[in-house]
Design an enzyme around this catalytic site. Structure first.
Site, PDB file in Angstrom:
ATOM      1  N   ASP A  54       0.799  -1.226   0.000  1.00  0.00           N
ATOM      2  CA  ASP A  54       0.000   0.000   0.000  1.00  0.00           C
ATOM      3  C   ASP A  54       0.830   1.274   0.000  1.00  0.00           C
ATOM      4  OD1 ASP A  54       1.117  -0.152   2.496  1.00  0.00           O
ATOM      5  OD2 ASP A  54      -0.696  -0.897   3.460  1.00  0.00           O
ATOM      6  N   GLU A  66      -0.399  -9.166  -1.038  1.00  0.00           N
ATOM      7  CA  GLU A  66      -0.895  -8.644   0.241  1.00  0.00           C
ATOM      8  C   GLU A  66      -2.150  -7.779   0.007  1.00  0.00           C
ATOM      9  OE1 GLU A  66       1.810  -7.400   3.832  1.00  0.00           O
ATOM     10  OE2 GLU A  66       0.944  -5.563   3.040  1.00  0.00           O
ATOM     11  N   HIS A 111       6.795   4.926  12.821  1.00  0.00           N
ATOM     12  CA  HIS A 111       7.056   5.802  11.664  1.00  0.00           C
ATOM     13  C   HIS A 111       5.791   6.272  10.952  1.00  0.00           C
ATOM     14  CE1 HIS A 111       6.368   1.973   9.589  1.00  0.00           C
ATOM     15  NE2 HIS A 111       6.154   2.673   8.492  1.00  0.00           N
ATOM     16  N   ARG A 162       2.706   8.163   9.498  1.00  0.00           N
ATOM     17  CA  ARG A 162       2.395   9.590   9.333  1.00  0.00           C
ATOM     18  C   ARG A 162       1.202  10.046  10.178  1.00  0.00           C
ATOM     19  NH1 ARG A 162       4.753   8.780   4.424  1.00  0.00           N
ATOM     20  NH2 ARG A 162       5.679  10.590   3.416  1.00  0.00           N
ATOM     21  N   HIS A 177      13.565   5.365  12.399  1.00  0.00           N
ATOM     22  CA  HIS A 177      13.269   5.532  10.963  1.00  0.00           C
ATOM     23  C   HIS A 177      13.827   6.882  10.497  1.00  0.00           C
ATOM     24  CE1 HIS A 177      10.822   6.051   7.330  1.00  0.00           C
ATOM     25  NE2 HIS A 177      10.488   4.765   7.416  1.00  0.00           N
ATOM     26  N   GLU A 231      -2.001   4.892   3.428  1.00  0.00           N
ATOM     27  CA  GLU A 231      -1.953   3.494   2.972  1.00  0.00           C
ATOM     28  C   GLU A 231      -3.328   2.854   2.805  1.00  0.00           C
ATOM     29  OE1 GLU A 231      -0.044   4.786   5.344  1.00  0.00           O
ATOM     30  OE2 GLU A 231       2.017   4.512   4.660  1.00  0.00           O
TER      31      GLU A 231
HETATM   32  C1  UD1 Z   1       6.806   4.489   3.422  1.00  0.00           C
HETATM   33  C2  UD1 Z   1       5.396   4.012   3.109  1.00  0.00           C
HETATM   34  C3  UD1 Z   1       4.826   3.253   4.295  1.00  0.00           C
HETATM   35  C4  UD1 Z   1       5.760   2.160   4.748  1.00  0.00           C
HETATM   36  C5  UD1 Z   1       7.140   2.740   4.977  1.00  0.00           C
HETATM   37  C6  UD1 Z   1       8.092   1.631   5.302  1.00  0.00           C
HETATM   38  C7  UD1 Z   1       4.156   5.521   1.649  1.00  0.00           C
HETATM   39  C8  UD1 Z   1       3.144   6.595   1.584  1.00  0.00           C
HETATM   40  N1  UD1 Z   1       4.518   5.141   2.881  1.00  0.00           N
HETATM   41  O1  UD1 Z   1       6.736   5.423   4.485  1.00  0.00           O
HETATM   42  O2  UD1 Z   1       3.590   2.667   3.920  1.00  0.00           O
HETATM   43  O3  UD1 Z   1       5.260   1.645   5.947  1.00  0.00           O
HETATM   44  O4  UD1 Z   1       7.599   3.392   3.788  1.00  0.00           O
HETATM   45  O5  UD1 Z   1       9.219   2.110   5.965  1.00  0.00           O
HETATM   46  O6  UD1 Z   1       4.592   5.024   0.630  1.00  0.00           O
HETATM   47  N2  UD1 Z   1      13.913   8.605   4.153  1.00  0.00           N
HETATM   48  C9  UD1 Z   1      15.278   8.560   4.003  1.00  0.00           C
HETATM   49  N3  UD1 Z   1      15.855   7.399   3.563  1.00  0.00           N
HETATM   50  C10 UD1 Z   1      15.130   6.294   3.255  1.00  0.00           C
HETATM   51  C11 UD1 Z   1      13.728   6.351   3.413  1.00  0.00           C
HETATM   52  C12 UD1 Z   1      13.131   7.508   3.860  1.00  0.00           C
HETATM   53  O7  UD1 Z   1      15.957   9.531   4.269  1.00  0.00           O
HETATM   54  O8  UD1 Z   1      15.710   5.290   2.857  1.00  0.00           O
HETATM   55  C13 UD1 Z   1      13.260   9.852   4.640  1.00  0.00           C
HETATM   56  C14 UD1 Z   1      13.114  10.914   3.544  1.00  0.00           C
HETATM   57  O9  UD1 Z   1      13.216  12.177   4.106  1.00  0.00           O
HETATM   58  C15 UD1 Z   1      11.685  10.676   3.047  1.00  0.00           C
HETATM   59  C16 UD1 Z   1      10.993  10.358   4.358  1.00  0.00           C
HETATM   60  O10 UD1 Z   1      11.932   9.566   5.099  1.00  0.00           O
HETATM   61  O11 UD1 Z   1      11.128  11.802   2.422  1.00  0.00           O
HETATM   62  C17 UD1 Z   1       9.702   9.610   4.204  1.00  0.00           C
HETATM   63  O12 UD1 Z   1       9.865   8.503   3.330  1.00  0.00           O
HETATM   64  P1  UD1 Z   1       8.610   7.951   2.479  1.00  0.00           P
HETATM   65  O13 UD1 Z   1       9.060   6.841   1.624  1.00  0.00           O
HETATM   66  O14 UD1 Z   1       7.886   9.078   1.835  1.00  0.00           O
HETATM   67  O15 UD1 Z   1       7.641   7.436   3.577  1.00  0.00           O
HETATM   68  P2  UD1 Z   1       7.859   6.473   4.797  1.00  0.00           P
HETATM   69  O16 UD1 Z   1       7.439   7.223   5.998  1.00  0.00           O
HETATM   70  O17 UD1 Z   1       9.189   5.828   4.762  1.00  0.00           O
HETATM   71  N1  UDP Z   2      12.827  -3.673   9.770  1.00  0.00           N
HETATM   72  C1  UDP Z   2      14.185  -3.761   9.546  1.00  0.00           C
HETATM   73  N2  UDP Z   2      15.023  -2.929  10.253  1.00  0.00           N
HETATM   74  C2  UDP Z   2      14.574  -2.022  11.158  1.00  0.00           C
HETATM   75  C3  UDP Z   2      13.165  -1.921  11.358  1.00  0.00           C
HETATM   76  C4  UDP Z   2      12.327  -2.755  10.640  1.00  0.00           C
HETATM   77  O1  UDP Z   2      14.646  -4.579   8.749  1.00  0.00           O
HETATM   78  O2  UDP Z   2      15.383  -1.309  11.757  1.00  0.00           O
HETATM   79  C5  UDP Z   2      11.929  -4.561   9.001  1.00  0.00           C
HETATM   80  C6  UDP Z   2      10.884  -5.286   9.799  1.00  0.00           C
HETATM   81  O3  UDP Z   2      11.367  -6.528  10.259  1.00  0.00           O
HETATM   82  C7  UDP Z   2       9.739  -5.457   8.819  1.00  0.00           C
HETATM   83  C8  UDP Z   2       9.898  -4.285   7.895  1.00  0.00           C
HETATM   84  O4  UDP Z   2      11.191  -3.743   8.127  1.00  0.00           O
HETATM   85  O5  UDP Z   2       9.854  -6.622   8.031  1.00  0.00           O
HETATM   86  C9  UDP Z   2       8.818  -3.320   8.224  1.00  0.00           C
HETATM   87  O6  UDP Z   2       9.109  -2.115   7.674  1.00  0.00           O
HETATM   88  P1  UDP Z   2       8.393  -0.805   8.171  1.00  0.00           P
HETATM   89  O7  UDP Z   2       8.020  -0.924   9.595  1.00  0.00           O
HETATM   90  O8  UDP Z   2       9.287   0.294   7.765  1.00  0.00           O
HETATM   91  O9  UDP Z   2       7.117  -0.761   7.219  1.00  0.00           O
HETATM   92  P2  UDP Z   2       5.647  -1.342   7.307  1.00  0.00           P
HETATM   93  O10 UDP Z   2       5.725  -2.807   7.501  1.00  0.00           O
HETATM   94  O11 UDP Z   2       4.986  -0.624   8.448  1.00  0.00           O
HETATM   95  O12 UDP Z   2       5.042  -0.961   6.014  1.00  0.00           O
END
Ligand code: UD1
Ligand code: UDP
Length: 386
Positions: free
Chosen positions: A104, A126, A217, A219, A250, A140
């Site tokens: 999602d 999923e 993490h 939003r 995160h 999501e």
């Molecule tokens: C995204 C997904 C969420 C998922 C999560 C897993 C969307 C809307 N959300 O959220 O469903 O649970 O990933 O972790 O797609 N950033 C970094 N490095 C990275 C990743 C993120 O610096 O490798 C920072 C950046 O500033 C970025 C912010 O985190 O803009 C948010 O990242 P984003 O992918 O938009 O959303 P997540 O909160 O990671």
């Molecule tokens: N995870 C990881 N390292 C971390 C935190 C989480 O590898 O420091 C793994 C965790 O085991 C799970 C996945 O990342 O499989 C979940 O990712 P996240 O919580 O970012 O996203 P969501 O599942 O909420 O979409």
């Protein structure tokens, strides 16, 4: 441009974030077992960078198209528009028979829309997770509902997910009950038993303490809820000298900032960088309790038999609660109470039985289903249940 043999089907798999690769890697591994049947094209959108890189190495994942859509702190709309623009030429040139997306995220939604607009069938891994609230998790819940409207193949992890899709009018024959490939990934990673020096040091430092592993993490909880939850955890650790908190933070700037403001410098609180998957699974395995708003961790906790407090208003994975391993903490006040209950040994009453999220063969089931679908002539394509 590669010209596919008539019987060779082209599957384009799109992912961009950490959980998407964790859950698609087992599917991609299965596709690679049948090179005469499938030309597997893997697209990484780069929605995540630092979080994703170690996983690509761990899963030894080949990537055919690497996009670079991440910009620190960009809006969801900017991200979505960059994704659509970058994915379109790839879909145009690869002549895919099927596009696979997972979950999602914005990558998954954009991937599904981009495929739909080129009349390429979409397979959704999923599928059928639902809360009753369009705004939780945000965005999501809306993303997954929109993907369901345009996908042709829906891979449901649990009977509840399948039922949710049927209630929305999706024909039964387009839904396959496969389990969640996170269970496959967890088994694969669990076997590696690898731990980094950083993790081993932290485990050594905390070996006589009860380890509370924290991740957050989402939003929709930014602001009051996130701050309140972190304060509840600070109060709890300050009250009990045998508790420690291990918190891989995160990289979202809001999360990093709040974590350091509320928990920075608090004794027995370890603010860690995001851990790679083997390390994180090792950490969960060594935990006393987990508190998290993650989706994937709600599936991993029952797989590992660990108690979990879900930091959310509602969950699309009530199976973990029904299995007796998880409890919901919609507010910081609930969290404070549940932490004390856990300390008294009264949080969880049941032992986990059968894993509600699958048996570790989801990748195989998904690929088997794809094979059955693509063997049928275009007009007759329906899923055959596995
Ligand atoms: C995204 C997904 C969420 C998922 C999560 C897993 C969307 C809307 N959300 O959220 O469903 O649970 O990933 O972790 O797609 N950033 C970094 N490095 C990275 C990743 C993120 O610096 O490798 C920072 C950046 O500033 C970025 C912010 O985190 O803009 C948010 O990242 P984003 O992918 O938009 O959303 P997540 O909160 O990671
Ligand atoms: N995870 C990881 N390292 C971390 C935190 C989480 O590898 O420091 C793994 C965790 O085991 C799970 C996945 O990342 O499989 C979940 O990712 P996240 O919580 O970012 O996203 P969501 O599942 O909420 O979409």
């Amino acid at each position: 441009m590669h010209k596919a043999l008539p019987s060779l089907k082209t599957i384009v798999t799109i992912f961009g974030t950490r959980p998407e690769l964790i859950k698609l890697a087992p599917v991609l591994r299965q596709l690679d077992l049948y090179p005469k049947q499938y030309r597997s094209i893997v697209v990484c959108t780069g929605q995540h960078t630092t979080l994703l890189e170690p996983l690509i190495t761990i899963f030894n994942q080949k990537i055919h198209h690497q996009l670079e859509v991440m910009k620190a702190g960009q809006s969801l709309n900017l991200l979505a528009s960059r994704l659509l623009a970058a994915l379109d030429p790839i879909l145009e040139s690869t002549q895919a028979d099927l596009v696979l997306v997972q979950g999602d995220t914005t990558t998954a939604l954009a991937g599904a829309i981009a495929a739909f607009q080129r009349k390429i069938p979409v397979g959704h891994v999923e599928a059928g997770l639902r809360t009753d609230n369009l705004y939780s998790p945000f965005p999501e819940e809306a993303n997954r509902r929109m993907i369901s409207r345009i996908a042709q193949l829906h891979f449901a992890a649990t009977p509840r997910n399948k039922q949710a899709l049927r209630e929305e009018g999706i024909p039964e024959e387009q839904i396959a009950l496969t389990g969640n490939p996170v269970v496959d990934a967890l088994e694969y990673i669990g076997k590696s038993g690898r731990r980094s020096e950083l993790l081993q040091t932290v485990l050594d430092q905390t070996q006589h303490q009860k380890r509370l592993v924290l991740t957050t993490h989402r939003r929709e909880s930014f602001g009051k809820i996130l701050e309140g939850n972190l304060r509840a955890i600070r109060n709890f650790v300050e009250k009990h000298p045998d508790i420690c908190v291990l918190f891989p933070v995160h990289p979202n700037p809001t999360v990093t900032q709040t974590a350091h403001t509320v928990l920075g410098g608090v004794p027995r609180v370890h603010l860690l960088p995001p851990l790679d998957y083997p390390d994180f699974i090792a950490l969960l395995s060594e935990s006393w309790l987990i508190a998290s708003d993650s989706g994937g961790i709600q599936e991993e906790a029952p797989s590992l038999g660990k108690p979990l407090i879900v930091l959310r208003e509602s969950t699309e994975r009530p199976e973990a609660i029904q299995a007796g391993v998880a409890k919901l903490a919609p507010t910081p006040k609930h969290l404070g109470k549940l932490l004390e209950l856990a300390y008294e040994g009264k949080l969880i009453h049941n032992q986990v039985g059968k894993n509600p999220f699958g048996q570790g063969d989801a990748g195989q089931r998904i690929v088997q289903t794809i094979g059955q679908y693509l063997q049928q002539p275009h007009q007759e394509r329906n899923l055959v249940s596995v």
